[in-house]
Write a protein that holds these residues in place. Sequence first.
Motif, PDB file in Angstrom:
ATOM      1  N   LEU A  10       6.476   9.688  10.162  1.00  0.00           N
ATOM      2  CA  LEU A  10       5.738   8.450   9.870  1.00  0.00           C
ATOM      3  C   LEU A  10       5.649   8.143   8.368  1.00  0.00           C
ATOM      4  CD1 LEU A  10       2.712   8.574  12.365  1.00  0.00           C
ATOM      5  CD2 LEU A  10       4.945   7.496  12.654  1.00  0.00           C
ATOM      6  N   ARG A  11       6.355   8.913   7.552  1.00  0.00           N
ATOM      7  CA  ARG A  11       6.164   8.755   6.097  1.00  0.00           C
ATOM      8  C   ARG A  11       6.457   7.328   5.623  1.00  0.00           C
ATOM      9  NH1 ARG A  11       7.465  12.806   1.109  1.00  0.00           N
ATOM     10  NH2 ARG A  11       6.967  11.326  -0.546  1.00  0.00           N
ATOM     11  N   SER A  12       7.571   6.739   6.025  1.00  0.00           N
ATOM     12  CA  SER A  12       7.900   5.399   5.538  1.00  0.00           C
ATOM     13  C   SER A  12       6.859   4.376   5.982  1.00  0.00           C
ATOM     14  CB  SER A  12       9.294   4.981   6.030  1.00  0.00           C
ATOM     15  OG  SER A  12       9.358   4.994   7.441  1.00  0.00           O
ATOM     16  N   GLN A  13       6.352   4.526   7.211  1.00  0.00           N
ATOM     17  CA  GLN A  13       5.308   3.631   7.709  1.00  0.00           C
ATOM     18  C   GLN A  13       4.024   3.785   6.903  1.00  0.00           C
ATOM     19  OE1 GLN A  13       4.550   3.900  11.995  1.00  0.00           O
ATOM     20  NE2 GLN A  13       2.376   3.534  11.627  1.00  0.00           N
ATOM     21  N   ILE A  14       3.676   5.014   6.568  1.00  0.00           N
ATOM     22  CA  ILE A  14       2.462   5.284   5.792  1.00  0.00           C
ATOM     23  C   ILE A  14       2.598   4.742   4.374  1.00  0.00           C
ATOM     24  CG2 ILE A  14       1.018   7.126   4.824  1.00  0.00           C
ATOM     25  CD1 ILE A  14       0.728   6.538   7.883  1.00  0.00           C
ATOM     26  N   GLU A  15       3.751   4.920   3.777  1.00  0.00           N
ATOM     27  CA  GLU A  15       3.979   4.390   2.422  1.00  0.00           C
ATOM     28  C   GLU A  15       3.892   2.869   2.411  1.00  0.00           C
ATOM     29  OE1 GLU A  15       6.789   7.867   0.455  1.00  0.00           O
ATOM     30  OE2 GLU A  15       7.743   6.255   1.597  1.00  0.00           O
ATOM     31  N   GLU A  16       4.379   2.250   3.470  1.00  0.00           N
ATOM     32  CA  GLU A  16       4.285   0.784   3.582  1.00  0.00           C
ATOM     33  C   GLU A  16       2.820   0.343   3.674  1.00  0.00           C
ATOM     34  OE1 GLU A  16       5.731  -2.708   6.701  1.00  0.00           O
ATOM     35  OE2 GLU A  16       6.869  -0.833   6.582  1.00  0.00           O
ATOM     36  N   MET A  17       2.019   1.074   4.437  1.00  0.00           N
ATOM     37  CA  MET A  17       0.585   0.763   4.543  1.00  0.00           C
ATOM     38  C   MET A  17      -0.102   0.890   3.191  1.00  0.00           C
ATOM     39  SD  MET A  17      -0.678   2.601   8.071  1.00  0.00           S
ATOM     40  CE  MET A  17      -2.389   2.118   7.791  1.00  0.00           C
ATOM     41  N   ILE A  18       0.230   1.928   2.459  1.00  0.00           N
ATOM     42  CA  ILE A  18      -0.375   2.170   1.147  1.00  0.00           C
ATOM     43  C   ILE A  18      -0.098   0.993   0.214  1.00  0.00           C
ATOM     44  CG2 ILE A  18      -0.256   3.625  -0.918  1.00  0.00           C
ATOM     45  CD1 ILE A  18       0.282   6.001   1.054  1.00  0.00           C
ATOM     46  N   HIS A  19       1.147   0.504   0.228  1.00  0.00           N
ATOM     47  CA  HIS A  19       1.499  -0.651  -0.617  1.00  0.00           C
ATOM     48  C   HIS A  19       0.819  -1.919  -0.115  1.00  0.00           C
ATOM     49  CE1 HIS A  19       4.510   0.892  -3.474  1.00  0.00           C
ATOM     50  NE2 HIS A  19       4.765   1.793  -2.534  1.00  0.00           N
ATOM     51  N   GLN A  20       0.748  -2.068   1.186  1.00  0.00           N
ATOM     52  CA  GLN A  20       0.091  -3.249   1.775  1.00  0.00           C
ATOM     53  C   GLN A  20      -1.376  -3.320   1.357  1.00  0.00           C
ATOM     54  OE1 GLN A  20       0.369  -3.334   6.057  1.00  0.00           O
ATOM     55  NE2 GLN A  20      -1.232  -4.877   6.251  1.00  0.00           N
ATOM     56  N   PHE A  21      -2.028  -2.167   1.270  1.00  0.00           N
ATOM     57  CA  PHE A  21      -3.439  -2.116   0.884  1.00  0.00           C
ATOM     58  C   PHE A  21      -3.631  -2.010  -0.632  1.00  0.00           C
ATOM     59  CE2 PHE A  21      -4.451   0.083   5.208  1.00  0.00           C
ATOM     60  CZ  PHE A  21      -4.380  -1.142   5.850  1.00  0.00           C
ATOM     61  N   GLU A  22      -2.519  -2.046  -1.374  1.00  0.00           N
ATOM     62  CA  GLU A  22      -2.532  -1.969  -2.847  1.00  0.00           C
ATOM     63  C   GLU A  22      -3.239  -0.708  -3.340  1.00  0.00           C
ATOM     64  OE1 GLU A  22      -4.210  -5.658  -4.167  1.00  0.00           O
ATOM     65  OE2 GLU A  22      -2.365  -6.781  -3.724  1.00  0.00           O
ATOM     66  N   LEU A  23      -2.900   0.406  -2.691  1.00  0.00           N
ATOM     67  CA  LEU A  23      -3.506   1.698  -3.032  1.00  0.00           C
ATOM     68  C   LEU A  23      -2.536   2.621  -3.761  1.00  0.00           C
ATOM     69  CD1 LEU A  23      -5.385   2.451   0.326  1.00  0.00           C
ATOM     70  CD2 LEU A  23      -6.464   1.950  -1.880  1.00  0.00           C
ATOM     71  N   GLN A  24      -1.333   2.141  -4.089  1.00  0.00           N
ATOM     72  CA  GLN A  24      -0.303   3.025  -4.625  1.00  0.00           C
ATOM     73  C   GLN A  24      -0.698   3.730  -5.927  1.00  0.00           C
ATOM     74  OE1 GLN A  24       0.026  -0.190  -3.903  1.00  0.00           O
ATOM     75  NE2 GLN A  24       1.138  -1.344  -5.486  1.00  0.00           N
ATOM     76  N   ASP A  25      -1.598   3.147  -6.701  1.00  0.00           N
ATOM     77  CA  ASP A  25      -2.036   3.785  -7.941  1.00  0.00           C
ATOM     78  C   ASP A  25      -3.093   4.858  -7.699  1.00  0.00           C
ATOM     79  OD1 ASP A  25      -0.328   2.182  -9.421  1.00  0.00           O
ATOM     80  OD2 ASP A  25      -1.843   0.630  -9.778  1.00  0.00           O
ATOM     81  N   SER A  26      -3.567   4.953  -6.465  1.00  0.00           N
ATOM     82  CA  SER A  26      -4.613   5.936  -6.137  1.00  0.00           C
ATOM     83  C   SER A  26      -4.173   6.850  -5.001  1.00  0.00           C
ATOM     84  CB  SER A  26      -5.907   5.210  -5.735  1.00  0.00           C
ATOM     85  OG  SER A  26      -6.378   4.390  -6.760  1.00  0.00           O
ATOM     86  N   PHE A  27      -2.853   7.027  -4.853  1.00  0.00           N
ATOM     87  CA  PHE A  27      -2.345   7.773  -3.703  1.00  0.00           C
ATOM     88  C   PHE A  27      -1.163   8.641  -4.105  1.00  0.00           C
ATOM     89  CE2 PHE A  27      -3.987   6.494   0.523  1.00  0.00           C
ATOM     90  CZ  PHE A  27      -3.530   7.565   1.275  1.00  0.00           C
ATOM     91  N   LEU A  28      -1.126   9.847  -3.569  1.00  0.00           N
ATOM     92  CA  LEU A  28       0.025  10.728  -3.753  1.00  0.00           C
ATOM     93  C   LEU A  28       0.364  11.395  -2.426  1.00  0.00           C
ATOM     94  CD1 LEU A  28       2.124  12.321  -5.420  1.00  0.00           C
ATOM     95  CD2 LEU A  28       0.311  14.000  -5.905  1.00  0.00           C
ATOM     96  N   ILE A  29       1.619  11.253  -1.998  1.00  0.00           N
ATOM     97  CA  ILE A  29       2.156  12.018  -0.869  1.00  0.00           C
ATOM     98  C   ILE A  29       3.117  13.031  -1.450  1.00  0.00           C
ATOM     99  CG2 ILE A  29       3.459  11.943   1.276  1.00  0.00           C
ATOM    100  CD1 ILE A  29       2.579   9.055   1.656  1.00  0.00           C
ATOM    101  N   THR A  30       2.835  14.302  -1.256  1.00  0.00           N
ATOM    102  CA  THR A  30       3.625  15.352  -1.915  1.00  0.00           C
ATOM    103  C   THR A  30       4.921  15.677  -1.197  1.00  0.00           C
ATOM    104  OG1 THR A  30       2.578  17.164  -0.692  1.00  0.00           O
ATOM    105  CG2 THR A  30       1.493  16.422  -2.720  1.00  0.00           C
ATOM    106  N   GLY A  31       4.993  15.394   0.115  1.00  0.00           N
ATOM    107  CA  GLY A  31       6.070  15.958   0.919  1.00  0.00           C
ATOM    108  C   GLY A  31       5.739  17.413   1.223  1.00  0.00           C
ATOM    109  N   TRP A  32       6.691  18.128   1.862  1.00  0.00           N
ATOM    110  CA  TRP A  32       6.452  19.535   2.155  1.00  0.00           C
ATOM    111  C   TRP A  32       6.395  20.335   0.869  1.00  0.00           C
ATOM    112  CZ3 TRP A  32       4.451  19.959   6.539  1.00  0.00           C
ATOM    113  CH2 TRP A  32       4.941  19.312   7.670  1.00  0.00           C
ATOM    114  N   VAL A  33       5.457  21.249   0.781  1.00  0.00           N
ATOM    115  CA  VAL A  33       5.306  22.101  -0.400  1.00  0.00           C
ATOM    116  C   VAL A  33       5.213  23.560   0.037  1.00  0.00           C
ATOM    117  CG1 VAL A  33       4.150  20.289  -1.732  1.00  0.00           C
ATOM    118  CG2 VAL A  33       2.776  21.908  -0.399  1.00  0.00           C
ATOM    119  N   ASP A  34       5.562  24.471  -0.870  1.00  0.00           N
ATOM    120  CA  ASP A  34       5.524  25.906  -0.561  1.00  0.00           C
ATOM    121  C   ASP A  34       4.105  26.468  -0.598  1.00  0.00           C
ATOM    122  OD1 ASP A  34       8.273  26.062  -0.210  1.00  0.00           O
ATOM    123  OD2 ASP A  34       8.637  26.459  -2.343  1.00  0.00           O
ATOM    124  N   ASP A  35       3.225  25.811  -1.346  1.00  0.00           N
ATOM    125  CA  ASP A  35       1.889  26.360  -1.583  1.00  0.00           C
ATOM    126  C   ASP A  35       0.802  25.318  -1.339  1.00  0.00           C
ATOM    127  OD1 ASP A  35       2.758  24.810  -3.680  1.00  0.00           O
ATOM    128  OD2 ASP A  35       1.939  26.095  -5.258  1.00  0.00           O
TER     129      ASP A  35
END
Length: 376
Positions: A238-263
């Motif tokens: 759902l990542r692309s859908q979630i990123e689209e929602m974030i932009h739609q709500f103009e939250l991109q400056d207050s949001f970080l999606i890291t992707g998979w991380v080791d820690d």
Amino acid sequence: MNKKIRVLHIAEAAGGVERYLETLFKYNDNDQVENILICSQNYDYKKFKSLTSRAFVLKMQHDVSFIDDLQVEKTIRNIIKQVKPDIVYAHSSKAGAFARIADLGIKNKVIYNPHGWAFNMQQSTKKKEMYKWVEKISAHFCDKIICISDAEKKSALREKICPSYKLQVIYNGIDLDGIKNTSAKSKSELNIPENTFVIGQVGRLSKQKAPDTFVKAAKLIKKEIPNAYFLMVGDGELRSQIEEMIHQFELQDSFLITGWVDDPIAYMKIMDIGCLLSRWEGFGLVLPEYMACGVPIVATNVDAIPNIIRSNENGILIDKNESISILKAVETLYDNAHFRQLVTDKASKIVIEKYDADRVVDETLRIYKSITKIEE
């Protein structure tokens, strides 16, 4: 004991299952148990190679693919014959099916841990019935089924998956020492402004974990708490859908999606609030991890989660899909530092008492011995 118990683990799903296995192997008694792993390409092969005596990586698809799945079955069966394990231990639904079919007619014991029943997922009635049928048939071909919570055992009994004597509850555990020794990520390292109040969620970007609800709540929270910042640790379909929602709500400056991380623990440690907004949940391994990190929790009141979180004691429970309820819970924790401290203090005590990895290893070893008829 003269002979080690040789256990061949088979796992397809990453995420929580991968962390479960990492902890189980790390605290294993190597004088008594030899662990071997067959895992999917989504696993960190190098890490598991160092934690096990042998590790095999197979290309496995989460969705059903007859031709590809048949090849995986053949390969797993060949490995079982080569390794000659005392126990085949299958983790999650897809691996559970792979293992029990591949092991047919081979002389050993079989343990299955669904890590959350597939028939409890939100899906069509037809699919739920199919999963129940598969689990009922497959249950005949294993000696023990491990449930990660009382809710999971109750589900199995309610649906008549197998007799009660085949079911054993072993609550998940976490690597408390590892968490304690993990250094937190810094806000500057992640380009998060220093004066922000970080609200996070760790987990797959999938329907189950409700990342869409998290973003909808973020829109409401940002209006009431201007310095709020939102951190999602994980990835998924759902990542692309979630990123689209974030932009739609103009939250991109207050949001970080890291992707998979080791820690993921390093990211949890910079959160002021940790969320788990699942629509269904077999256990929720991230909850005791939040608790061990001293992060107050907002979680949904579904399935096994209330077994871990008692609302207003060691976290706040809300109804699923309720973004307004999330806002109110976040505001309560944001506005009341004293309450926030009480919640985290209570959580810290509970996690030490109930969710230590050593307990999981000990209880698992007892099952290994009981089904292989090895005396303590």
